[in-house]
Design an enzyme around this catalytic site. Structure first.
Site, short mmCIF file in Angstrom:
data_model
loop_
_atom_site.label_atom_id
_atom_site.label_comp_id
_atom_site.label_asym_id
_atom_site.label_seq_id
_atom_site.Cartn_x
_atom_site.Cartn_y
_atom_site.Cartn_z
N ASP A 174 0.84 -1.21 0.00
CA ASP A 174 0.00 0.00 0.00
C ASP A 174 0.87 1.26 0.00
O ASP A 174 0.59 2.23 -0.69
CB ASP A 174 -0.91 0.04 1.23
CG ASP A 174 -1.98 -1.03 1.16
OD1 ASP A 174 -2.15 -1.64 0.08
OD2 ASP A 174 -2.63 -1.29 2.20
N LYS B 41 -15.08 -35.28 -18.78
CA LYS B 41 -15.90 -34.57 -17.79
C LYS B 41 -16.04 -35.35 -16.47
O LYS B 41 -16.05 -36.58 -16.47
CB LYS B 41 -17.30 -34.30 -18.36
CG LYS B 41 -17.30 -33.47 -19.64
CD LYS B 41 -16.73 -32.09 -19.47
CE LYS B 41 -17.70 -31.03 -19.10
NZ LYS B 41 -18.73 -30.65 -19.99
N CYS C 104 -40.82 -26.95 20.88
CA CYS C 104 -41.38 -26.66 22.21
C CYS C 104 -42.72 -25.94 22.15
O CYS C 104 -43.28 -25.60 23.19
CB CYS C 104 -40.38 -25.84 23.02
SG CYS C 104 -40.24 -24.15 22.44
N CYS D 153 -37.47 -19.22 17.54
CA CYS D 153 -38.34 -19.71 18.60
C CYS D 153 -38.09 -18.82 19.80
O CYS D 153 -36.95 -18.52 20.14
CB CYS D 153 -37.96 -21.15 18.92
SG CYS D 153 -38.54 -21.67 20.53
N LYS E 177 -9.79 -28.89 -16.19
CA LYS E 177 -10.66 -28.04 -17.03
C LYS E 177 -11.33 -27.04 -16.10
O LYS E 177 -12.25 -27.37 -15.36
CB LYS E 177 -11.70 -28.88 -17.77
CG LYS E 177 -12.55 -28.07 -18.72
CD LYS E 177 -13.35 -28.98 -19.64
CE LYS E 177 -14.13 -28.21 -20.68
NZ LYS E 177 -15.14 -27.32 -20.14
N CYS F 220 -43.13 -23.13 17.49
CA CYS F 220 -41.87 -23.87 17.36
C CYS F 220 -42.17 -25.38 17.29
O CYS F 220 -42.89 -25.90 18.15
CB CYS F 220 -41.00 -23.56 18.57
SG CYS F 220 -39.58 -24.66 18.71
N TYR G 264 -3.88 -21.45 -20.69
CA TYR G 264 -3.81 -22.83 -21.14
C TYR G 264 -3.47 -23.01 -22.61
O TYR G 264 -3.29 -24.12 -23.07
CB TYR G 264 -5.07 -23.61 -20.79
CG TYR G 264 -6.38 -23.01 -21.31
CD1 TYR G 264 -6.64 -22.85 -22.66
CD2 TYR G 264 -7.36 -22.63 -20.40
CE1 TYR G 264 -7.82 -22.32 -23.10
CE2 TYR G 264 -8.57 -22.10 -20.85
CZ TYR G 264 -8.79 -21.94 -22.21
OH TYR G 264 -9.95 -21.41 -22.65
N ASP H 259 -13.58 -24.17 -14.65
CA ASP H 259 -14.96 -23.83 -14.98
C ASP H 259 -15.15 -22.32 -14.91
O ASP H 259 -15.54 -21.77 -13.88
CB ASP H 259 -15.89 -24.55 -14.00
CG ASP H 259 -17.24 -24.82 -14.64
OD1 ASP H 259 -17.41 -24.47 -15.82
OD2 ASP H 259 -18.10 -25.38 -13.95
N CYS I 297 -36.86 -24.19 25.46
CA CYS I 297 -36.88 -25.01 24.24
C CYS I 297 -35.73 -26.02 24.25
O CYS I 297 -34.56 -25.64 24.38
CB CYS I 297 -36.77 -24.11 23.01
SG CYS I 297 -36.75 -25.02 21.47
N GLU J 139 -4.47 -31.25 -18.06
CA GLU J 139 -4.74 -30.03 -17.29
C GLU J 139 -6.16 -30.07 -16.75
O GLU J 139 -7.06 -30.52 -17.43
CB GLU J 139 -4.67 -28.79 -18.21
CG GLU J 139 -3.32 -28.51 -18.76
CD GLU J 139 -3.41 -27.73 -20.07
OE1 GLU J 139 -4.46 -27.10 -20.35
OE2 GLU J 139 -2.42 -27.77 -20.82
S1 IVH Z 1 -8.03 -25.81 -24.34
C1 IVH Z 1 -8.30 -25.96 -28.63
N1 IVH Z 1 -7.58 -26.10 -21.79
O1 IVH Z 1 -13.06 -25.40 -21.96
C2 IVH Z 1 -8.44 -26.08 -27.19
N2 IVH Z 1 -9.71 -25.31 -22.46
O2 IVH Z 1 -14.92 -26.43 -24.49
C3 IVH Z 1 -9.16 -24.99 -26.59
N3 IVH Z 1 -11.22 -24.77 -20.61
O3 IVH Z 1 -13.78 -22.76 -24.10
C4 IVH Z 1 -9.34 -25.04 -25.16
N4 IVH Z 1 -9.83 -25.29 -18.99
O4 IVH Z 1 -12.98 -22.15 -21.80
C5 IVH Z 1 -8.47 -25.74 -22.72
N5 IVH Z 1 -7.02 -26.33 -19.55
C6 IVH Z 1 -7.90 -25.99 -20.49
C7 IVH Z 1 -9.19 -25.52 -20.16
C8 IVH Z 1 -10.07 -25.20 -21.19
C9 IVH Z 1 -11.03 -24.83 -19.31
C10 IVH Z 1 -12.47 -24.34 -21.28
C11 IVH Z 1 -12.28 -23.26 -22.29
C12 IVH Z 1 -12.96 -23.73 -23.55
C13 IVH Z 1 -13.73 -24.91 -23.09
C14 IVH Z 1 -13.70 -26.00 -24.13
#
Ligand code: IVH
Length: 679
Positions: A36, A314, A411, A426, A115, A408, A225, A117, A432, A113
Site C-alpha cells: 500500500d 468430464k 417446544c 423460537c 478443465k 416452534c 492454457y 470452470d 426449548c 490439465e
Molecule cells: S483448451 C483448442 N484447456 O473449456 C483447445 N480449455 O470447451 C481450446 N477450458 O472454451 C481449449 N480449462 O474455456 C483448454 N485447460 C484448459 C481448459 C479449457 C477450461 C475451457 C475453455 C474452452 C472450453 C472448451
C-alpha cells in the site's frame, strides 16, 4: 533517465514483482502495508505528473470510465471448443482415433490439465504490453473486454523479462475461486440481492460489466492454457514447454498440469484429480487432455470447431434437477428456525442427495420455491447441497406455497420474526429443548463462565440423561452421576465439580456474556459491564441509557431490554446469584475523571504486555471511544508489533501513533499502572 523516471520505474517494478508473487505464485513477498505504501507513493507521483502515466502502470488496474457497449473483436486464430469424453471407453476411442490418423503404434504423450470452470479469454500483447482482452464469443468473433481484464491482478499488464515475441496472444480461463464466490453470494444474500447460481456464472457476469470498477471489485483470477497468435519468434515444440514459458512471462499456469504417457496415463491422472477435486480452491468440471507435440497437433488438425488432438473428460455434474417433496422446519442452537427441503433423491456431485438447506424464509421467497416444484440442486465439493433455482416452466398446478409455522416444532413456543431480520426464531429460550444444550455449552465456554472440563459432548450427555436442564442445575451437580458418563472417571468427575464451583467467582462482563443475550458478544458485554458497573442498574436500564454505551445501537439495546424483561430469564439470574455467583465491583469513573472523553482511539498489532481487549478496557476507563478502523475521526492509534494497514493509514492521515511503551506511559500519566491488578 531522470531521477523521477528512475524512481517511477523502480516503484513499478517493485509493485509488479509483489503483485506477481501474491497473485500468480500465491507466495506473498512483502506485507500488504508495504505494498500500500509503495502504491501510494507511485500514485502521488503520477498525480503530480500525469504525463508519466502509462497503461501498464500498476495504478492503472483499478478500472476506468464505464463503456456504453462492448466493441467486437475478430479472432485471427479461431478460439475452438472441445469434444467431450464421459468414460474410459470414450477416452480409448479418442486415443485410437489419434493413433489411426497418425498411422502410428507409438505411445502418445499427453499434456493433462484441469478443465477450469470459467470463461475463455484471449489476451493480446504487443511488445510485451497488454493491449487487448477479448471473450471467446462464437469462436470467430468475441467482445472487447480490455478494460475489465486489466483489473484482474493475475493478468500481467506487462510481460516479465525481455525475450518475448513482438505479437503474442495468450489464451486461458478467467474464473472465480470458490472462497470469493461464497463471499460474493453471502454479501448478496445479506443485501437481499439476487445470488449467482455458480462460480462460472459469477465470473461471466463479472466480466461482462460495462463499468470496469464493478469487475475490479470481483475476485477473479486468470490461468492460461494455450497459445493464440504469435509473430516474430519461435515458440517451443511441446505444449507443456509453451505453458512453462508462459509462467516465465508472468502468467499463472495450473500447478496440477502434468505430461503423461498414453491413455493409461490419462486415466490415472483423471482418477487422481477426481480425488483432489473438492480440495482445490477453484471449480473444475473435468480434465483436458492434449497431444503434447505441436507438430503432431498440426498433423491432426480440426473437425468442425474442435481439435482432434484434445478432449475434455468430464467429471460427474454438480447440478441436477429433482422434485421438492416437502419442507421441514429445524430449530437451531440459537432458536433460529431453518427451512430444510426434502427432495426426491438425486445423484449429484458424486453422492445421492435427499435434503437441501433453504437458509431462511427470505431465501424461500427469493427462489419462489413451492412444494411440488422442479428445482436445480447444486452440490459442489463437500458443501451442503443447495437449491439454486426453481424451474418455473415445470411447476405443477397443485404446487403448494410454503409458510413459516407459528409455533416452534420442538417446544410449541411462539415463533418470532423481527422485520429487519431474515431469520425467524423460537422465543422459548431455555425452555426449548433445541436451544437448551447450546445455551449451556455457551454458558460453560472459556470466554463465558470458563468451566474447565465441561466440553460440548459432556453437556449433551448430561442434558440427554436428565441431569441438567438449566444453568443453575450445573451448580447442584454431584460427582457420582458425572463419573458414569462416557470417558469420565471419578477423578475427572471430581475435577469438574471443583471447576464448576470455582466458576462462581467471575467478572460481570463474563457473566453477561455467559447469559447468551442475543448480539451481546465479549466486547459488548465488556462495554455494558464497564458502563453500568453492576448488574442491577443494567437490568433496569431504559433504552436511552443503553444507547449511551459504547458500540451499543438500537438493535442490541432492544435485545438487552427484551432479555431482562422476560420473567424466566430473571428467575435464572436470581437463582444463579443465590447459588453464589459473584464478581468484583467495578468502579464507574465519573465523567470528570475521564481525560480521554470524546476522543476516538484504535488499537492494532500485537502488544507484548497485554491483550488488545485489555488495552481497550483501559482506554474506555479513561473515557475514550475505541473503534475498529482508522478514519479522519481517529485521534490516536495504539500500534503493537506487526501493525499493518491501520498503521500506514494513520501515518498517511497524520494521526498520532503510540507504540506500546508510549501507551504504557500514557496510561501511567492517567493513574493506570498495567500489571498492578491480579487477574
Ligand atoms: S483448451 C483448442 N484447456 O473449456 C483447445 N480449455 O470447451 C481450446 N477450458 O472454451 C481449449 N480449462 O474455456 C483448454 N485447460 C484448459 C481448459 C479449457 C477450461 C475451457 C475453455 C474452452 C472450453 C472448451
Amino acid at each position: 533517465m531522470t531521477d523521477l523516471s528512475h524512481q517511477i520505474a523502480k516503484l513499478r517494478q517493485q509493485l509488479e514483482h509483489a503483485n506477481y508473487q501474491y497473485y500468480v505464485l500465491d507466495d506473498p513477498s512483502i506485507p500488504d502495508a508495504e505494498y500500500d505504501r509503495l502504491f501510494h507513493q507511485l500514485k502521488d507521483i503520477e498525480t503530480q505528473h500525469p504525463e508519466w502515466i502509462t497503461p501498464d502502470s500498476p495504478t492503472q488496474r483499478v478500472g476506468g470510465a464505464p463503456l456504453s457497449a462492448f466493441s467486437q473483436v475478430e479472432h485471427e486464430v479461431p478460439m475452438l471448443s472441445l469434444g467431450n469424453a464421459f468414460n474410459e471407453e470414450d477416452m480409448n476411442d479418442f486415443n485410437r482415433r489419434i493413433k489411426d490418423r497418425l498411422n502410428t503404434t507409438d505411445t502418445i504423450r499427453y499434456a493433462c490439465e484441469p478443465k477450469l470452470d470459467g470463461i475463455a479469454v484471449s489476451l493480446l500483447y504487443e511488445n510485451g504490453i497488454l493491449v487487448r482482452g477479448a471473450t471467446r464469443g462464437d469462436g470467430a468473433t468475441g467482445e472487447d473486454i480490455t478494460q475489465n481484464v486489466r483489473t484482474i491482478p493475475s493478468i500481467p499488464l506487462k510481460l516479465l523479462g525481455d525475450q518475448f515475441p513482438p505479437i503474442l496472444e495468450v489464451r486461458g480461463e478467467v474464473y472465480m475461486p470458490k472462497a470469493g464466490f461464497d463471499q460474493l453470494n453471502q454479501r448478496a444474500r445479506d443485501n437481499g440481492d439476487k445470488l449467482f447460481v455458480n462460480p462460472r456464472n459469477a465470473a461471466a457476469g463479472s466480466l461482462r460489466q460495462l463499468d470496469p470498477k464493478l469487475t475490479a471489485a470481483r475476485p477473479l483470477e486468470f490461468c492460461c492454457y494455450s497459445l493464440g497468435r504469435v509473430e516474430g519468434a519461435e515458440m517451443p515444440e511441446y505444449h507443456s514447454d509453451i505453458l512453462a514459458q508462459f509462467g516465465k512471462w508472468g502468467f499463472k499456469t495450473n500447478p496440477e498440469s502434468k505430461v503423461v504417457s498414453g491413455v493409461a496415463g490419462c486415466l490415472d491422472y483423471y482418477q487422481a484429480l477426481a480425488q483432489k477435486r473438492n480440495a482445490l480452491n477453484y471449480e473444475i468440471d473435468g480434465i483436458v487432455f492434449k497431444v503434447d507435440s505441436i507438430s503432431l497437433q498440426q498433423k491432426l488438425g480440426f473437425v468442425s470447431r474442435a481439435p482432434r488432438w484434445a478432449i475434455a473428460h468430464k467429471f460427474p455434474a454438480q447440478e441436477e434437477m429433482t422434485t421438492l417433496e416437502a419442507i421441514e422446519f429445524q430449530v437451531g442452537r440459537t432458536g433460529a428456525i431453518t427451512p430444510v427441503a426434502r427432495l426426491k433423491p438425486i445423484f449429484v456431485g458424486g453422492v445421492t442427495v435427499s435434503n437441501a438447506t433453504l437458509h431462511n424464509m427470505d431465501e424461500v421467497k427469493r427462489l419462489d420455491a413451492r412444494i411440488g416444484d422442479s428445482v436445480v440442486i447444486r452440490r459442489a465439493g463437500d458443501v451442503i447441497p443447495q437449491i439454486v433455482k426453481v424451474v418455473l416452466e415445470n411447476r405443477p398446478a397443485d404446487a403448494q406455497m410454503i409458510s413459516l409455522p407459528k409455533l416452534c416444532p420442538v417446544c410449541q413456543s411462539h415463533v418470532e420474526r423481527i422485520d429487519s431480520e431474515a431469520v425467524a426464531r423460537c422465543t422459548g429460550g431455555l425452555v426449548c429443548g433445541a436451544q437448551r444444550k447450546e445455551a449451556i455449552k455457551h454458558f460453560a465456554s472459556r470466554k463465558a463462565m470458563d468451566i474447565d472440563g465441561l466440553g460440548d459432548k459432556l453437556v449433551e450427555q448430561l442434558v440427554d440423561e436428565g441431569h441438567i436442564d438449566s444453568f443453575a442445575d450445573l451448580y447442584h451437580l454431584t460427582a457420582e452421576p458425572v463419573a458414569q458418563m462416557e470417558r469420565m472417571g471419578e477423578k475427572s468427575a471430581n475435577n469438574l465439580i471443583t471447576a464448576i464451583a470455582a466458576s462462581k467467582k467471575t467478572t460481570l462482563a463474563k457473566f453477561l456474556y455467559a447469559l447468551g443475550i442475543r448480539e451481546v458478544g465479549v466486547a459488548t458485554a465488556q462495554n455494558l459491564a464497564q458502563h453500568f458497573g453492576d448488574l442491577r442498574p443494567l437490568v433496569k436500564a431504559p433504552l436511552d441509557a443503553l444507547l449511551a454505551v459504547e458500540d451499543v445501537g438500537p438493535i442490541v439495546a432492544q435485545h438487552v431490554i427484551n432479555f431482562f424483561a422476560e420473567p424466566h430469564n430473571q428467575k435464572v439470574i436470581d437463582e444463579l446469584i443465590r447459588i453464589g455467583i459473584h464478581w468484583p465491583a467495578i468502579e464507574v469513573v465519573a465523567a470528570s475523571d475521564q481525560p480521554l472523553l470524546g476522543e476516538t482511539y484504535v488499537v492494532t498489532g500485537t502488544l507484548a504486555q497485554m491483550g488488545r481487549d485489555q488495552a481497550k478496557t483501559y482506554l474506555q476507563q479513561l473515557g475514550a471511544k475505541v473503534s475498529g478502523s482508522v478514519s479522519s475521526k481517529t485521534n490516536a492509534l495504539i500500534a503493537g508489533e506487526k501493525a499493518g494497514s491501520k498503521l500506514t493509514k494513520a501515518q498517511d492521515l497524520g494521526i498520532q501513533v503510540f507504540d506500546e511503551n508510549a501507551f504504557l506511559d500514557l496510561l501511567s500519566q492517567h493513574g493506570i499502572t498495567h500489571g498492578d491488578e491480579a487477574e
